[in-house]
Design a protein around this motif. Structure first.
Motif, PDB file in Angstrom:
ATOM      1  N   ARG A  74      -3.097   3.731  -5.174  1.00 39.35           N
ATOM      2  CA  ARG A  74      -3.352   4.188  -3.881  1.00 39.35           C
ATOM      3  C   ARG A  74      -3.263   2.725  -3.477  1.00 39.35           C
ATOM      4  O   ARG A  74      -4.052   2.192  -3.475  1.00 39.35           O
ATOM      5  N   GLN A  75      -1.808   3.032  -2.902  1.00 41.89           N
ATOM      6  CA  GLN A  75      -1.699   1.606  -2.038  1.00 41.89           C
ATOM      7  C   GLN A  75      -2.843   1.238  -1.037  1.00 41.89           C
ATOM      8  O   GLN A  75      -2.995   2.295  -0.215  1.00 41.89           O
ATOM      9  N   PRO A  76      -2.729   0.249  -0.196  1.00 46.75           N
ATOM     10  CA  PRO A  76      -3.809  -0.127   0.431  1.00 46.75           C
ATOM     11  C   PRO A  76      -3.268  -0.172   1.624  1.00 46.75           C
ATOM     12  O   PRO A  76      -1.704  -0.148   1.365  1.00 46.75           O
ATOM     13  N   GLU A  77      -3.705   1.024   2.825  1.00 49.17           N
ATOM     14  CA  GLU A  77      -3.029   0.584   3.877  1.00 49.17           C
ATOM     15  C   GLU A  77      -3.759   0.034   5.027  1.00 49.17           C
ATOM     16  O   GLU A  77      -2.462  -0.426   6.080  1.00 49.17           O
ATOM     17  N   THR A  78      -4.714  -0.190   5.322  1.00 47.09           N
ATOM     18  CA  THR A  78      -5.537  -0.961   6.423  1.00 47.09           C
ATOM     19  C   THR A  78      -5.589  -2.614   6.025  1.00 47.09           C
ATOM     20  O   THR A  78      -5.758  -2.917   4.523  1.00 47.09           O
TER      21      THR A  78
END
Length: 80
Positions: free
Chosen positions: A49-53
């Motif tokens: 899962r790629q980081p978003e924040t």
């Protein structure tokens, strides 16, 4: 230094990745369990899962900085 030409096949598409020099020390999964997984077929950790924040990027960057084989990369995206 992570090799963008040798990415683990299970990485989720995006700037962060794990390369095939991974020794699966489990460190990235301990630091950022929501972002890294283990591929039983290859024996490698991978970005699931790629980081978003900004907070998530900080955690993934911490995992990247603690990787003993420097196998975690981010394709040149600014850290943080």
């Amino acid at each position: 230094m992570p090799n963008p030409h040798s990415k683990a096949p299970a990485n989720h598409e995006g700037p962060y990745y794990v390369d095939t020099d991974c020794i699966d020390c489990c460190g990235c999964r301990e630091i950022a369990p929501r972002h890294f997984g283990f591929d039983e077929d290859t024996g490698l950790s991978y970005v699931m899962r790629q980081p978003e924040t900004a907070e998530e990027k900080e955690i993934v960057n911490e995992a990247m900085n603690h990787c003993p084989t420097e196998s975690i990369g981010n394709d040149g995206e600014e850290e943080g």
